[in-house]
Each structure stands twice: as structure tokens, then as C-alpha cells.
Design a protein around this motif. Structure first.
Motif, PDB file in Angstrom:
ATOM      1  N   MET A 235     -15.623  22.691  -6.741  1.00  0.00           N
ATOM      2  CA  MET A 235     -16.184  21.912  -5.658  1.00  0.00           C
ATOM      3  C   MET A 235     -17.703  22.072  -5.695  1.00  0.00           C
ATOM      4  SD  MET A 235     -15.365  22.153  -1.555  1.00  0.00           S
ATOM      5  CE  MET A 235     -13.995  21.041  -1.491  1.00  0.00           C
ATOM      6  N   ILE A 236     -18.403  20.967  -5.677  1.00  0.00           N
ATOM      7  CA  ILE A 236     -19.864  21.025  -5.700  1.00  0.00           C
ATOM      8  C   ILE A 236     -20.383  21.454  -4.318  1.00  0.00           C
ATOM      9  CG2 ILE A 236     -20.106  19.329  -7.554  1.00  0.00           C
ATOM     10  CD1 ILE A 236     -20.770  17.257  -5.393  1.00  0.00           C
ATOM     11  N   PRO A 237     -21.546  22.092  -4.261  1.00  0.00           N
ATOM     12  CA  PRO A 237     -22.060  22.598  -2.975  1.00  0.00           C
ATOM     13  C   PRO A 237     -22.145  21.547  -1.868  1.00  0.00           C
ATOM     14  CG  PRO A 237     -23.335  23.509  -4.780  1.00  0.00           C
ATOM     15  CD  PRO A 237     -22.408  22.484  -5.377  1.00  0.00           C
ATOM     16  N   GLU A 238     -22.563  20.340  -2.196  1.00  0.00           N
ATOM     17  CA  GLU A 238     -22.672  19.300  -1.170  1.00  0.00           C
ATOM     18  C   GLU A 238     -21.306  18.978  -0.566  1.00  0.00           C
ATOM     19  OE1 GLU A 238     -23.902  18.747  -4.352  1.00  0.00           O
ATOM     20  OE2 GLU A 238     -25.976  19.209  -3.911  1.00  0.00           O
ATOM     21  N   ALA A 239     -20.284  18.924  -1.408  1.00  0.00           N
ATOM     22  CA  ALA A 239     -18.935  18.637  -0.933  1.00  0.00           C
ATOM     23  C   ALA A 239     -18.428  19.785  -0.067  1.00  0.00           C
ATOM     24  CB  ALA A 239     -17.997  18.401  -2.107  1.00  0.00           C
ATOM     25  N   TRP A 240     -18.769  21.019  -0.455  1.00  0.00           N
ATOM     26  CA  TRP A 240     -18.366  22.187   0.337  1.00  0.00           C
ATOM     27  C   TRP A 240     -18.970  22.097   1.731  1.00  0.00           C
ATOM     28  CZ3 TRP A 240     -20.228  26.141   3.209  1.00  0.00           C
ATOM     29  CH2 TRP A 240     -19.387  27.219   3.429  1.00  0.00           C
ATOM     30  N   TRP A 241     -20.265  21.805   1.836  1.00  0.00           N
ATOM     31  CA  TRP A 241     -20.932  21.716   3.134  1.00  0.00           C
ATOM     32  C   TRP A 241     -20.384  20.565   3.963  1.00  0.00           C
ATOM     33  CZ3 TRP A 241     -23.066  25.431   5.541  1.00  0.00           C
ATOM     34  CH2 TRP A 241     -23.711  26.455   4.855  1.00  0.00           C
ATOM     35  N   GLU A 242     -20.105  19.432   3.341  1.00  0.00           N
ATOM     36  CA  GLU A 242     -19.537  18.298   4.067  1.00  0.00           C
ATOM     37  C   GLU A 242     -18.178  18.660   4.648  1.00  0.00           C
ATOM     38  OE1 GLU A 242     -19.451  14.851   1.556  1.00  0.00           O
ATOM     39  OE2 GLU A 242     -21.630  14.884   1.284  1.00  0.00           O
ATOM     40  N   LYS A 243     -17.336  19.292   3.831  1.00  0.00           N
ATOM     41  CA  LYS A 243     -16.010  19.702   4.294  1.00  0.00           C
ATOM     42  C   LYS A 243     -16.134  20.740   5.403  1.00  0.00           C
ATOM     43  CE  LYS A 243     -11.565  19.545   3.888  1.00  0.00           C
ATOM     44  NZ  LYS A 243     -10.834  18.362   4.281  1.00  0.00           N
ATOM     45  N   PHE A 244     -17.038  21.693   5.245  1.00  0.00           N
ATOM     46  CA  PHE A 244     -17.268  22.721   6.259  1.00  0.00           C
ATOM     47  C   PHE A 244     -17.670  22.090   7.589  1.00  0.00           C
ATOM     48  CE2 PHE A 244     -20.770  24.982   8.360  1.00  0.00           C
ATOM     49  CZ  PHE A 244     -20.033  25.978   8.979  1.00  0.00           C
ATOM     50  N   HIS A 245     -18.627  21.167   7.559  1.00  0.00           N
ATOM     51  CA  HIS A 245     -19.074  20.526   8.793  1.00  0.00           C
ATOM     52  C   HIS A 245     -17.963  19.700   9.433  1.00  0.00           C
ATOM     53  CE1 HIS A 245     -23.148  21.920   8.753  1.00  0.00           C
ATOM     54  NE2 HIS A 245     -23.293  21.535   7.504  1.00  0.00           N
ATOM     55  N   GLU A 246     -17.184  19.027   8.613  1.00  0.00           N
ATOM     56  CA  GLU A 246     -16.058  18.245   9.120  1.00  0.00           C
ATOM     57  C   GLU A 246     -15.054  19.151   9.838  1.00  0.00           C
ATOM     58  OE1 GLU A 246     -12.135  16.376   7.063  1.00  0.00           O
ATOM     59  OE2 GLU A 246     -14.043  15.970   6.069  1.00  0.00           O
ATOM     60  N   LEU A 247     -14.704  20.266   9.205  1.00  0.00           N
ATOM     61  CA  LEU A 247     -13.717  21.177   9.782  1.00  0.00           C
ATOM     62  C   LEU A 247     -14.250  21.901  11.014  1.00  0.00           C
ATOM     63  CD1 LEU A 247     -12.206  22.696   6.535  1.00  0.00           C
ATOM     64  CD2 LEU A 247     -11.094  21.131   8.136  1.00  0.00           C
ATOM     65  N   SER A 248     -15.526  22.248  11.020  1.00  0.00           N
ATOM     66  CA  SER A 248     -16.076  23.011  12.144  1.00  0.00           C
ATOM     67  C   SER A 248     -16.095  22.192  13.433  1.00  0.00           C
ATOM     68  CB  SER A 248     -17.472  23.531  11.816  1.00  0.00           C
ATOM     69  OG  SER A 248     -18.392  22.474  11.684  1.00  0.00           O
ATOM     70  N   LEU A 249     -15.968  20.867  13.337  1.00  0.00           N
ATOM     71  CA  LEU A 249     -15.946  20.010  14.516  1.00  0.00           C
ATOM     72  C   LEU A 249     -14.538  19.767  15.052  1.00  0.00           C
ATOM     73  CD1 LEU A 249     -18.590  17.388  13.405  1.00  0.00           C
ATOM     74  CD2 LEU A 249     -18.911  19.326  14.964  1.00  0.00           C
ATOM     75  N   ARG A 250     -13.530  20.187  14.320  1.00  0.00           N
ATOM     76  CA  ARG A 250     -12.145  19.972  14.754  1.00  0.00           C
ATOM     77  C   ARG A 250     -11.843  20.764  16.021  1.00  0.00           C
ATOM     78  NH1 ARG A 250      -8.217  20.811   9.775  1.00  0.00           N
ATOM     79  NH2 ARG A 250      -6.966  21.554  11.509  1.00  0.00           N
ATOM     80  N   GLU A 251     -11.133  20.156  16.929  1.00  0.00           N
ATOM     81  CA  GLU A 251     -10.782  20.808  18.193  1.00  0.00           C
ATOM     82  C   GLU A 251      -9.826  21.980  17.994  1.00  0.00           C
ATOM     83  OE1 GLU A 251     -12.033  20.254  21.228  1.00  0.00           O
ATOM     84  OE2 GLU A 251     -13.401  18.826  20.285  1.00  0.00           O
ATOM     85  N   ASP A 252      -8.957  21.897  17.001  1.00  0.00           N
ATOM     86  CA  ASP A 252      -7.938  22.929  16.806  1.00  0.00           C
ATOM     87  C   ASP A 252      -8.349  24.034  15.835  1.00  0.00           C
ATOM     88  OD1 ASP A 252      -7.945  21.301  14.585  1.00  0.00           O
ATOM     89  OD2 ASP A 252      -5.774  21.352  14.328  1.00  0.00           O
ATOM     90  N   ILE A 253      -9.630  24.088  15.484  1.00  0.00           N
ATOM     91  CA  ILE A 253     -10.078  25.062  14.472  1.00  0.00           C
ATOM     92  C   ILE A 253      -9.848  26.513  14.911  1.00  0.00           C
ATOM     93  CG2 ILE A 253     -12.493  25.231  15.215  1.00  0.00           C
ATOM     94  CD1 ILE A 253     -11.389  25.068  11.579  1.00  0.00           C
ATOM     95  N   LEU A 254      -9.927  26.794  16.194  1.00  0.00           N
ATOM     96  CA  LEU A 254      -9.749  28.173  16.667  1.00  0.00           C
ATOM     97  C   LEU A 254      -8.310  28.651  16.519  1.00  0.00           C
ATOM     98  CD1 LEU A 254     -12.054  28.228  19.811  1.00  0.00           C
ATOM     99  CD2 LEU A 254     -12.528  29.122  17.529  1.00  0.00           C
ATOM    100  N   GLU A 255      -7.382  27.736  16.276  1.00  0.00           N
ATOM    101  CA  GLU A 255      -5.979  28.096  16.110  1.00  0.00           C
ATOM    102  C   GLU A 255      -5.612  28.383  14.657  1.00  0.00           C
ATOM    103  OE1 GLU A 255      -3.501  25.294  18.159  1.00  0.00           O
ATOM    104  OE2 GLU A 255      -4.892  25.246  19.848  1.00  0.00           O
ATOM    105  N   VAL A 256      -6.575  28.319  13.765  1.00  0.00           N
ATOM    106  CA  VAL A 256      -6.338  28.632  12.350  1.00  0.00           C
ATOM    107  C   VAL A 256      -5.873  30.085  12.263  1.00  0.00           C
ATOM    108  CG1 VAL A 256      -7.485  28.971  10.124  1.00  0.00           C
ATOM    109  CG2 VAL A 256      -7.960  26.940  11.494  1.00  0.00           C
TER     110      VAL A 256
END
Length: 65
Positions: free
Chosen positions: A1-22
Motif C-alpha cells: 500500500m502506498i503512503p497516500e493510500a494508507w493516509w486516505e484509508k486512515f482518514h476514512e476509517l477515523s471518521l466512522r461512527e463505529d470505530i470505537l467498537e473495533v
């Protein structure tokens, strides 16, 4: 995974409402604010997506306080 894709995925996931339930947990996470916990859990999800396993130690990629 290229760094830009990693950051995009990270930002996408960090905005999810259910992330604290991981189901990823580490004793150091007990002292984080909810926003910091969201960031760490989002990184754990990206790590799992790329490697196929949960991170073994959060110190590998957790920001310094």
C-alpha cells in the motif's frame, strides 16, 4: 500500500461512527482521549487490512505524547 493510500484509508476509517467498537485493545489505550482512541483504532484497522493481522505492539506506530 502506498503512503497516500494508507493516509486516505486512515482518514476514512477515523471518521466512522463505529470505530470505537473495533475489537483491538492494548493497555496503553486506557489513557487516551476518545479522539486519540479513534485515531489509534483507525490505524489498527488499516494495519489489519494491509498485513492480515492486528498490530502486536502499538508503540510501533502510535504517536508520541
Amino acid at each position: 500500500m502506498i503512503p497516500e493510500a494508507w493516509w486516505e484509508k486512515f482518514h476514512e476509517l477515523s471518521l466512522r461512527e463505529d470505530i470505537l467498537e473495533v475489537p483491538f485493545w492494548h493497555p496503553a489505550l486506557e489513557f487516551l482521549t476518545p479522539e486519540e482512541l479513534r485515531r489509534v483504532k483507525a490505524k489498527a484497522l488499516v494495519w489489519r487490512e494491509v498485513t492480515g493481522d492486528w498490530p502486536g505492539e502499538v508503540a510501533w506506530w502510535m504517536e508520541f505524547r
